[in-house]
Scaffold this active site. Structure first.
Site, PDB file in Angstrom:
ATOM      1  N   ASP A  31       0.836  -1.203   0.000  1.00 49.13           N
ATOM      2  CA  ASP A  31       0.000   0.000   0.000  1.00 49.13           C
ATOM      3  C   ASP A  31       0.868   1.251   0.000  1.00 49.13           C
ATOM      4  O   ASP A  31       1.937   1.267   0.607  1.00 49.13           O
ATOM      5  CB  ASP A  31      -0.899  -0.026   1.255  1.00 49.13           C
ATOM      6  CG  ASP A  31      -2.021   0.986   1.171  1.00 49.13           C
ATOM      7  OD1 ASP A  31      -2.313   1.487   0.058  1.00 49.13           O
ATOM      8  OD2 ASP A  31      -2.617   1.292   2.217  1.00 49.13           O
ATOM      9  N   HIS A  48       2.717   3.342  -9.162  1.00 45.61           N
ATOM     10  CA  HIS A  48       2.561   1.904  -9.409  1.00 45.61           C
ATOM     11  C   HIS A  48       3.820   1.330 -10.083  1.00 45.61           C
ATOM     12  O   HIS A  48       4.228   0.213  -9.790  1.00 45.61           O
ATOM     13  CB  HIS A  48       1.316   1.637 -10.264  1.00 45.61           C
ATOM     14  CG  HIS A  48       0.028   2.012  -9.560  1.00 45.61           C
ATOM     15  ND1 HIS A  48      -0.228   1.660  -8.253  1.00 45.61           N
ATOM     16  CD2 HIS A  48      -1.069   2.702  -9.981  1.00 45.61           C
ATOM     17  CE1 HIS A  48      -1.425   2.120  -7.900  1.00 45.61           C
ATOM     18  NE2 HIS A  48      -1.946   2.761  -8.929  1.00 45.61           N
ATOM     19  N   LEU A 142      11.014 -20.509  -4.466  1.00 43.03           N
ATOM     20  CA  LEU A 142      10.019 -19.612  -3.851  1.00 43.03           C
ATOM     21  C   LEU A 142       8.683 -19.823  -4.548  1.00 43.03           C
ATOM     22  O   LEU A 142       8.595 -19.797  -5.773  1.00 43.03           O
ATOM     23  CB  LEU A 142      10.442 -18.143  -4.009  1.00 43.03           C
ATOM     24  CG  LEU A 142       9.403 -17.118  -3.534  1.00 43.03           C
ATOM     25  CD1 LEU A 142       9.284 -17.122  -2.009  1.00 43.03           C
ATOM     26  CD2 LEU A 142       9.746 -15.705  -4.015  1.00 43.03           C
TER      27      LEU A 142
HETATM   28  C1  FPP Z   1      -1.847   0.212  -3.362  1.00 43.56           C
HETATM   29  O1  FPP Z   1      -1.450   1.538  -3.488  1.00 43.56           O
HETATM   30  C2  FPP Z   1      -1.341  -0.608  -4.437  1.00 43.56           C
HETATM   31  C3  FPP Z   1      -2.113  -1.133  -5.423  1.00 43.56           C
HETATM   32  C4  FPP Z   1      -3.542  -0.933  -5.529  1.00 43.56           C
HETATM   33  C5  FPP Z   1      -1.559  -1.932  -6.513  1.00 43.56           C
HETATM   34  C6  FPP Z   1      -0.328  -2.725  -6.228  1.00 43.56           C
HETATM   35  C7  FPP Z   1       0.445  -2.804  -7.488  1.00 43.56           C
HETATM   36  C8  FPP Z   1       1.772  -2.779  -7.584  1.00 43.56           C
HETATM   37  C9  FPP Z   1       2.662  -2.770  -6.417  1.00 43.56           C
HETATM   38  C10 FPP Z   1       2.454  -2.689  -8.889  1.00 43.56           C
HETATM   39  C11 FPP Z   1       2.453  -3.884  -9.762  1.00 43.56           C
HETATM   40  C12 FPP Z   1       2.418  -5.228  -9.124  1.00 43.56           C
HETATM   41  C13 FPP Z   1       3.063  -6.321  -9.609  1.00 43.56           C
HETATM   42  C14 FPP Z   1       2.853  -7.656  -8.992  1.00 43.56           C
HETATM   43  C15 FPP Z   1       3.981  -6.216 -10.733  1.00 43.56           C
HETATM   44  P1  FPP Z   1      -2.541   2.665  -3.617  1.00 43.56           P
HETATM   45  O2  FPP Z   1      -2.689   3.014  -5.047  1.00 43.56           O
HETATM   46  O3  FPP Z   1      -3.819   2.248  -2.961  1.00 43.56           O
HETATM   47  O4  FPP Z   1      -1.846   3.798  -2.809  1.00 43.56           O
HETATM   48  P2  FPP Z   1      -2.507   4.934  -1.926  1.00 43.56           P
HETATM   49  O5  FPP Z   1      -3.245   4.232  -0.809  1.00 43.56           O
HETATM   50  O6  FPP Z   1      -1.334   5.713  -1.437  1.00 43.56           O
HETATM   51  O7  FPP Z   1      -3.406   5.721  -2.825  1.00 43.56           O
END
Ligand code: FPP
Length: 253
Positions: A31, A48, A142
């Site tokens: 997050d 992202h 893994l």
């Molecule tokens: C939360 O941050 C994260 C996500 C909704 C997406 C997770 C995706 C990735 C880490 C990138 C790609 C993944 C892989 C497996 C290659 P948020 O957008 O909710 O952040 P915020 O709470 O600060 O708005």
């Protein structure tokens, strides 16, 4: 960023590496990508993208620490409700990651599995999932589970419907149903329950992640935005885990 600091109970030193408890399965709620980007006045996609780099670091840290199972919450069932542009960006990034990182993951001995409502993604993406799973099926270093269009409640609901159908068709005797058998109807069939669940960004929520499976998981909340996550944060979570006393509901011995 202002977040509440949670102090771990003092007194119990981290045991020497030789006897230190290492979690068999670590699950991560990644997050803070959006906030990382906002702090830099960048579009959310930049957050992202930086988050995808942190995914690489997390996988390496899991391998180096001999954690056998790692589950990453990459796209929740609720994430479909984000603006269309962000959904397209996120799915595009996942597609890119699967296409371009697969060879490296395979070389590293990673077995990849997708858990969640994979059928909600387009056919091309579903083919990428199947390809990645097929190519890496024999790897054992893994086990990497990527949760995509995953929701804990819908996981449980879907299992319940499948069980009701099996009972209706005479394939399952309800009197024989126990927790272990229930687990075989979940997306995580064959995967051990997480021992440690980590969430970054200073939020204290499970956000519908592995609700059944995390019944006895140790929860660790880290004060770092996901794109900044690295090996020291992984080590910090493992240290915290090693200090905890797991009792699984039993009385202290
Ligand atoms: C939360 O941050 C994260 C996500 C909704 C997406 C997770 C995706 C990735 C880490 C990138 C790609 C993944 C892989 C497996 C290659 P948020 O957008 O909710 O952040 P915020 O709470 O600060 O708005």
């Amino acid at each position: 960023m202002q977040v509440e600091r949670l102090e771990e109970p003092a007194g119990k030193a981290v045991p020497e590496t030789a006897q230190r408890a290492v979690p068999r399965h670590v699950a991560v709620i990644m997050d803070g990508n959006g906030r990382w980007a906002a702090a830099r006045r960048l579009p959310r996609l930049a957050g992202h993208r930086a988050g995808a780099q942190a995914v690489r670091r997390c996988i390496q840290a899991a391998i180096q620490n001999k954690v056998g199972w790692l589950t990453l919450y990459a796209f929740s069932s609720e994430n479909w409700r984000r603006p269309a542009e962000e959904v397209t960006d996120l799915t595009g990034l996942l597609r890119h990651y699967l296409r371009h990182e697969l060879a490296e993951l395979h070389r590293e001995g990673v077995r990849l599995r997708v858990i969640g409502e994979r059928e909600r993604f387009d056919r091309d993406m579903c083919r990428e999932f199947e390809r990645a799973e097929r190519i890496t099926a024999g790897n054992t270093r893994l086990n990497l589970m990527v949760a995509l269009s995953y929701g804990g409640r819908s996981d449980i609901l879907r299992a319940t419907v499948a069980i009701a159908e099996a009972v209706r068709d005479g394939r399952l005797d309800p009197a024989q149903l126990d927790e272990q058998q229930f687990g075989r109807f979940l997306y995580t069939d064959g995967i051990p329950d997480p021992d440690l669940m980590v969430r970054t960004s200073g939020e204290f929520r499970l956000s519908n992640f592995l609700l059944w499976q995390a019944a006895y998981a140790e929860l660790v909340f880290l004060d770092v935005l996901w794109p900044d996550f690295g090996p020291t944060h992984f080590a910090e979570a493992l240290d915290t885990y090693a200090r905890r006393e797991r009792r699984f509901g039993a009385r202290p011995g």
